[in-house]
Write an enzyme that holds these catalytic residues in place. Structure first.
Site: not given
Lengths: 103, 167
Positions: A100-103, B29
């Site tokens: 659930a992380s964007c990185v 990102i």
């Protein structure tokens, strides 16, 4: 939620193929899940999966940066082990929820 | 209602033209997120965005404390522009942003470029902007693949399922 038979065991999976219950996980189930994506799991793969399972159990938010610093493999190595989705695929085979992380 | 057929995203070209922490990280990102999903990603840095890939500046980016209506005090009040103009305030705010990002495992710019290229992402500098600022490949981080023209960039955008994103 759907049911799926993996390594002779019926388990519950999400629409995207992630195990619903961590307890269902076994090395054999991991191997079958990976095989569906055309990946043969090696010792190195299992080291990554073990690491992810431990970190997830400890409540850590997983990122590829963390795995890259775990000492098991660097980020480039991680992409080679799990082509096309390093964190997504490894989490799936580790039997933990979709990252659930964007990185 | 018409039935829409979805074409999966295969390639993204992300253009970064500003040197604020927030503008640069938006591009980084999104590019990193793309390679992690198996989407081909190319980053194109132009104008002040070049700061993000020059060895000298890349890890010294700032967030604007003047003329930035999104800036707030920790208690939620609007950040007074005059306060932002005081010496050291911009540096302090920038350091705080970086600390908070680090807590979320968002790496410094140079490490982020390593991550993106490790996943097969490509980093390019704009030729015109590089000439404007008198920068050569020697000034850029080793992850920068080439200095290219806008024409080269569009040539790379060919193919179904490609999107160009301007941050």
């Amino acid at each position: 939620m759907a049911e799926k038979t993996l390594a002779g065991k019926t388990v519950e999976v999400t629409g995207e193929g992630y195990l619903v219950n961590k307890e269902d996980w076994s090395k054999e189930i991991a191997a079958e899940l990976a095989k569906e994506d055309g990946i043969d799991l090696t010792e190195k793969h299992y080291e990554v999966l073990d690491y992810l399972r431990k970190e997830q159990a400890a409540g850590t938010t997983l990122t590829i940066r963390k795995v890259g610093k775990s000492g098991i493999t660097d980020i480039k190595g991680l992409y080679q082990l799990f082509p096309g989705g390093p964190l997504k695929l490894s989490s799936k085979y580790a039997g933990i929820p979709k990252p659930a992380s964007c990185v | 209602m018409t039935e829409g057929k979805e074409t999966p995203l295969k390639k993204v070209l992300i253009i970064v033209a500003k040197a604020n922490i927030e503008d640069v990280y938006a591009g980084l990102i999104m590019a990193n997120g793309a390679v992690m999903e198996g989407i081909e990603a190319k980053l194109f840095f132009t104008f002040f965005g070049l700061d993000a890939i020059t060895k000298k500046q890349m890890n010294k980016l700032h967030t604007a404390t003047v003329g930035n209506p999104g800036m707030r005090m920790p208690n939620g009040w609007q950040f007074p522009t005059l306060l932002g103009a005081l010496p050291g305030v911009e540096a302090g705010v920038s350091a705080m942003m970086k600390k908070q990002m680090d807590e979320l495992d968002i790496p410094p710019v140079d490490e982020f470029l390593d991550m993106i290229t490790a996943g097969g992402g490509e980093i390019y500098a704009c030729k015109l902007a590089a000439e404007m600022f008198k920068l050569t490949m020697d000034d850029f981080n080793e992850n920068v693949k080439a200095i290219i023209t806008v024409g080269d960039l569009y040539a790379m955008s060919a193919g179904e399922g490609t999107q160009i994103i301007f941050t």
